[in-house]
Design a protein around this motif. Structure first.
Motif, short mmCIF file in Angstrom:
data_model
loop_
_atom_site.label_atom_id
_atom_site.label_comp_id
_atom_site.label_asym_id
_atom_site.label_seq_id
_atom_site.Cartn_x
_atom_site.Cartn_y
_atom_site.Cartn_z
N ASP A 111 0.82 -1.22 0.00
CA ASP A 111 0.00 0.00 0.00
C ASP A 111 0.85 1.27 0.00
OD1 ASP A 111 -2.39 -1.38 -0.05
OD2 ASP A 111 -2.63 -1.40 2.14
N ASP A 112 2.12 1.15 0.36
CA ASP A 112 3.02 2.30 0.37
C ASP A 112 3.50 2.70 -1.03
OD1 ASP A 112 2.87 2.44 3.12
OD2 ASP A 112 4.64 1.19 3.45
N ILE A 113 3.23 1.86 -2.02
CA ILE A 113 3.70 2.14 -3.37
C ILE A 113 2.76 3.16 -4.02
CG2 ILE A 113 4.30 1.14 -5.63
CD1 ILE A 113 6.15 0.41 -3.29
N ARG A 114 3.00 4.40 -3.68
CA ARG A 114 2.19 5.52 -4.15
C ARG A 114 3.13 6.61 -4.67
NH1 ARG A 114 -2.98 5.07 -2.31
NH2 ARG A 114 -3.31 3.34 -0.82
N PRO A 115 2.70 7.36 -5.66
CA PRO A 115 3.59 8.37 -6.27
C PRO A 115 4.13 9.39 -5.28
CG PRO A 115 1.31 8.65 -7.01
CD PRO A 115 1.38 7.32 -6.33
N GLU A 116 3.35 9.72 -4.25
CA GLU A 116 3.82 10.71 -3.28
C GLU A 116 4.97 10.19 -2.42
OE1 GLU A 116 -0.16 9.05 -1.61
OE2 GLU A 116 0.72 9.58 -3.57
N ASN A 117 5.14 8.88 -2.36
CA ASN A 117 6.25 8.30 -1.59
C ASN A 117 7.50 8.09 -2.43
OD1 ASN A 117 4.69 8.15 0.73
ND2 ASN A 117 3.99 6.06 0.30
N LEU A 118 7.39 8.33 -3.72
CA LEU A 118 8.47 7.98 -4.65
C LEU A 118 9.05 9.23 -5.32
CD1 LEU A 118 6.62 4.90 -6.16
CD2 LEU A 118 8.43 4.88 -4.43
N PRO A 119 10.29 9.15 -5.76
CA PRO A 119 10.96 10.33 -6.33
C PRO A 119 10.41 10.71 -7.71
CG PRO A 119 12.34 8.40 -6.57
CD PRO A 119 11.18 7.97 -5.73
N ASP A 120 10.80 11.86 -8.17
CA ASP A 120 10.41 12.30 -9.51
C ASP A 120 11.39 11.84 -10.58
OD1 ASP A 120 8.13 13.64 -8.59
OD2 ASP A 120 9.30 15.41 -8.04
N SER A 121 12.50 11.27 -10.17
CA SER A 121 13.50 10.77 -11.12
C SER A 121 13.09 9.39 -11.63
CB SER A 121 14.86 10.68 -10.42
OG SER A 121 14.77 9.84 -9.27
N ASN A 122 13.85 8.84 -12.58
CA ASN A 122 13.60 7.50 -13.10
C ASN A 122 14.00 6.46 -12.05
OD1 ASN A 122 12.85 8.72 -15.49
ND2 ASN A 122 14.84 8.37 -16.48
N PHE A 123 13.19 5.42 -11.91
CA PHE A 123 13.50 4.39 -10.93
C PHE A 123 12.89 3.06 -11.32
CE2 PHE A 123 9.80 6.83 -9.49
CZ PHE A 123 8.85 5.83 -9.26
N ILE A 124 13.28 2.01 -10.59
CA ILE A 124 12.72 0.68 -10.80
C ILE A 124 12.24 0.15 -9.46
CG2 ILE A 124 15.02 -0.38 -10.61
CD1 ILE A 124 13.98 -2.57 -12.56
N ILE A 125 11.05 -0.46 -9.47
CA ILE A 125 10.47 -1.06 -8.28
C ILE A 125 10.54 -2.58 -8.44
CG2 ILE A 125 8.47 -1.12 -6.74
CD1 ILE A 125 7.36 1.32 -8.20
N LYS A 126 11.02 -3.27 -7.41
CA LYS A 126 11.11 -4.72 -7.47
C LYS A 126 11.00 -5.30 -6.08
CE LYS A 126 16.17 -4.41 -7.56
NZ LYS A 126 17.40 -4.67 -8.37
N THR A 127 10.86 -6.60 -6.01
CA THR A 127 10.87 -7.27 -4.71
C THR A 127 12.25 -7.85 -4.45
OG1 THR A 127 9.98 -9.27 -5.74
CG2 THR A 127 8.41 -7.79 -4.66
N ASN A 128 12.53 -8.13 -3.19
CA ASN A 128 13.87 -8.59 -2.80
C ASN A 128 14.02 -10.10 -2.78
OD1 ASN A 128 12.10 -8.96 -0.57
ND2 ASN A 128 13.82 -8.94 0.85
N HIS A 129 12.92 -10.84 -3.02
CA HIS A 129 12.94 -12.26 -2.70
C HIS A 129 12.62 -13.17 -3.88
CE1 HIS A 129 8.73 -11.22 -2.73
NE2 HIS A 129 8.37 -12.46 -2.52
N ASP A 130 12.57 -12.64 -5.08
CA ASP A 130 12.30 -13.50 -6.23
C ASP A 130 13.00 -12.95 -7.47
OD1 ASP A 130 10.84 -11.35 -7.15
OD2 ASP A 130 8.90 -12.38 -7.15
#
Length: 308
Positions: A111-130
């Motif tokens: 639920d924390d994956i929201r634009p207001e929590n993330l930077p305005d630069s380019n980024f990648i979102i992933k999980t740590n366990h797969d």
């Protein structure tokens, strides 16, 4: 049958309807796997993918030895460094934090994956366990964040161990990590240098080209940057000149591999700088055919294994 399995897998991972229908059956499947010995599952999967029986008593090919290591090379350190979040501490200790891709955010709650929590630069979102890849974001306004949260909520429930019997994933605490997106000067995703280390030394380097397209190719180079006449899962790609800091890349990979019998060290080279990607202990889960089995045997002879 292979195409059918892929369609079912895609439906489960990408379709709300497919996920809701198949999730109960998947849970039952996981419960069933817990009653079956790992050795049996690995042998069965190996025969299906490779076309011949896995010899665990006298493994000879590289793929056989990778599967042998799945069963007999299991330590807490493997779990620590297979975790794409916790491995950062290991890398910082071994080679220094300046080789790490900048970490921008992390959370255990989708639920924390929201634009207001993330930077305005380019980024990648992933999980740590797969090994499901990640969500590349270049423009936050173009992302369906509700769908993204749903995707990562599902991924946090998965245990990659039950898909591949790669033990190091079994006890990782799931987490979402957000890293800076590495790009070349033209904005493209950089090629990664997969340095396969045997017994703490560079054995060969694998370069994948055009990874995010349907024209993916691959070259293998020896430690002196000579092209190895082997195709492992992909056709040959373009001829690549030896990087100017290739010696440094090998040195870093060998420092990171010292504690392991076999590990693939993934590095990125971006605008002259080296960045750490990940540590992988069982490339393609040990189920990827060489175009000629002779290559599988030759590389397998270089890897020395001993039961812990």
């Amino acid at each position: 049958m292979k195409k059918l399995r892929k369609r079912i897998s895609d439906s489960y991972r990408q379709s709300d309807f497919g996920y809701s229908i198949m999730r109960p059956f998947y849970k039952l499947y996981i419960l069933g796997l817990r009653l079956v010995p790992d050795e049996y599952i690995i042998k069965r999967s190996f025969k299906r993918h490779m076309g011949y029986a896995l010899n665990l008593n006298y493994p000879r090919t590289l793929n056989e030895k990778i599967n042998w290591l799945k069963l007999y090379d299991r330590t807490d350190l493997h779990t620590l460094v297979a975790d794409k979040y916790k491995v950062r501490e290991y890398v910082e200790e071994k080679i220094g934090k300046h080789y790490l891709i900048p970490l921008l955010y992390h959370t255990k709650n989708s639920d924390d994956i929201r634009p207001e929590n993330l930077p305005d630069s380019n980024f990648i979102i992933k999980t740590n366990h797969d090994s499901s890849g990640g969500l590349i974001v270049r423009d936050k306004s173009s992302i369906n964040w509700s769908m993204a949260r749903k995707r990562f909520k599902r991924l946090l429930k998965e245990n990659h161990y039950y898909s591949t019997i790669e033990w190091q994933y079994k006890n990782i605490e799931p987490r979402i990590v957000v890293e800076e997106l590495l790009t070349c000067e033209d904005g493209s995703i950089p090629d990664d240098y997969k340095i396969h280390c045997f017994n703490g030394k560079t054995a060969f380097i694998m370069i994948d080209f055009d990874r995010h397209t349907n024209k993916r190719t691959r070259n293998l180079y020896d430690p002196e940057w000579n092209l190895i006449p082997c195709n492992w899962g992909r056709p040959y790609g373009k001829i690549l000149q030896e990087p100017s800091n290739f010696k440094e890349m090998k040195m870093l990979a060998e420092k990171l591999s010292k504690d392991f019998t076999y590990v693939r060290v993934d590095l990125y080279l971006v605008k002259g700088d080296i960045f750490f990607g990940e540590l992988t202990f069982h490339h393609a889960s040990g189920f990827q055919k060489f175009y000629t089995q002779e290559c599988d045997y030759k590389l397998g002879q270089q890897l020395k294994i001993t039961k812990q």
